[in-house]
Design an enzyme around this catalytic site. Structure first.
Site, PDB file in Angstrom:
ATOM      1  N   LYS A   8       0.851  -1.196   0.000  1.00 29.13           N
ATOM      2  CA  LYS A   8       0.000   0.000   0.000  1.00 29.13           C
ATOM      3  C   LYS A   8       0.880   1.236   0.000  1.00 29.13           C
ATOM      4  O   LYS A   8       2.063   1.205   0.366  1.00 29.13           O
ATOM      5  CB  LYS A   8      -0.936   0.017   1.215  1.00 29.13           C
ATOM      6  CG  LYS A   8      -0.230  -0.078   2.588  1.00 29.13           C
ATOM      7  CD  LYS A   8       0.272   1.228   3.142  1.00 29.13           C
ATOM      8  CE  LYS A   8       0.876   1.083   4.536  1.00 29.13           C
ATOM      9  NZ  LYS A   8       1.574   2.307   4.986  1.00 29.13           N
ATOM     10  N   ASP A 134      -2.424  -1.783  10.541  1.00 28.78           N
ATOM     11  CA  ASP A 134      -2.659  -1.786   9.095  1.00 28.78           C
ATOM     12  C   ASP A 134      -3.339  -3.057   8.598  1.00 28.78           C
ATOM     13  O   ASP A 134      -3.823  -3.085   7.466  1.00 28.78           O
ATOM     14  CB  ASP A 134      -1.320  -1.640   8.335  1.00 28.78           C
ATOM     15  CG  ASP A 134      -0.787  -0.221   8.368  1.00 28.78           C
ATOM     16  OD1 ASP A 134      -1.549   0.699   8.731  1.00 28.78           O
ATOM     17  OD2 ASP A 134       0.396  -0.031   8.035  1.00 28.78           O
TER      18      ASP A 134
END
Length: 277
Positions: A8, A134
């Site tokens: 990401k 996350d």
């Protein structure tokens, strides 16, 4: 079972303060990228969970977040099983790209499919939140604005495909240190002019200031990137040490990659990718 575990980038990262649980309250816009690890999960009767990886720097065994994901899945579902988890690593460690978190989320998704437990997305995200801030984002792997410590996820519409060049110098930035440095540096709050406008969203990372204060190569590389004619914007992802450049239409990330290594040396890790997937 084989799964891709995408990395990401954080287009936005605001740190709002320290929470009573010791984490920091954040607001972050994250996009999954086409760069991904590959995860292989095999289950068998027994209780041992083994992890192997083609990167010797990645910890194996129970300390690996992927192994912790399997253990937490077992605890939450009451299922007892052994597992072999093999990781083909493409996302570097300590990079701010979420590789370890994505690997853990992929294991949860794989086990949910293998055992046909039919846990919904929200339930998987609850388990993921126990593993790390996350990890819940990677359960869906879709663009999202994440709040709290990262576990409150709201899908975010992205109106274009971004071509990116990722670059990481030969050092890592430890995430706990970055947040402590932010908390200790009240005079280093980012200024509004640090924001870069893509039209449909702005790019901003509050951790850049404290991280750049220590790792002086990073702001030099970011400034160099922003001066290149084919670059729309450049910023640090997460707590670093990866920087990403958003390319203009028609700009060649591969040409930029070559010039970057001439300018800063061959020790840089680089990757050309797209976001979102």
């Amino acid at each position: 079972m084989k799964l891709r575990a995408p990395g990401k980038v954080n287009l936005q990262l605001r740190v709002l303060g320290r929470r009573s649980d010791g984490f920091h309250e954040i607001e972050t816009l994250m996009l999954p990228i086409s760069l991904a690890d590959e995860i292989f999960v095999e289950v068998f009767s027994g209780a041992a969970v083994g992890v192997s990886c083609d990167d010797p720097d990645v910890p194996e065994g129970e300390s690996n977040l992927a192994a912790k994901a399997a253990a937490e899945f077992s605890r939450r579902t009451g299922l007892r099983f052994g597992a072999r988890i093999a990781i083909r690593k493409r996302i570097p460690m300590g990079a701010g790209l979420g590789g370890g978190s994505s690997d853990a989320a992929a294991v949860l998704v794989a086990l949910n499919s293998i055992f046909e437990t039919r846990l919904g997305i929200e339930r998987l995200e609850e388990i993921a939140a126990i593993l790390g801030s996350d990890v819940p984002f990677f359960v869906r792997g879709q663009p999202a604005m994440c709040r709290g410590r990262g576990e409150i996820i709201r899908p975010f519409d992205v109106f274009e495909k971004l071509n990116l060049l990722l670059l990481k110098p030969p050092f890592a930035v430890e995430t706990p240190w970055a947040y402590k440095a932010w908390a200790a540096s009240s005079s280093l709050r980012a200024d509004p002019e640090d924001e870069q406008d893509l039209g449909w969203t702005k790019i901003f990372n509050a951790l850049e200031r404290p991280v750049f204060e220590k790792f002086l190569m990073l702001p030099v590389m970011k400034d160099w990137l922003r001066q290149q004619p084919e670059v729309r914007a450049a910023a640090m992802s997460g707590s670093g040490s990866t920087l990403f450049a958003v390319m203009r239409e028609g700009g060649s990330a591969h040409d930029l990659e070559e010039r970057l290594k001439v300018e800063f040396g061959e020790t840089l890790w680089t990757a050309v990718c797209e976001a979102p997937l």
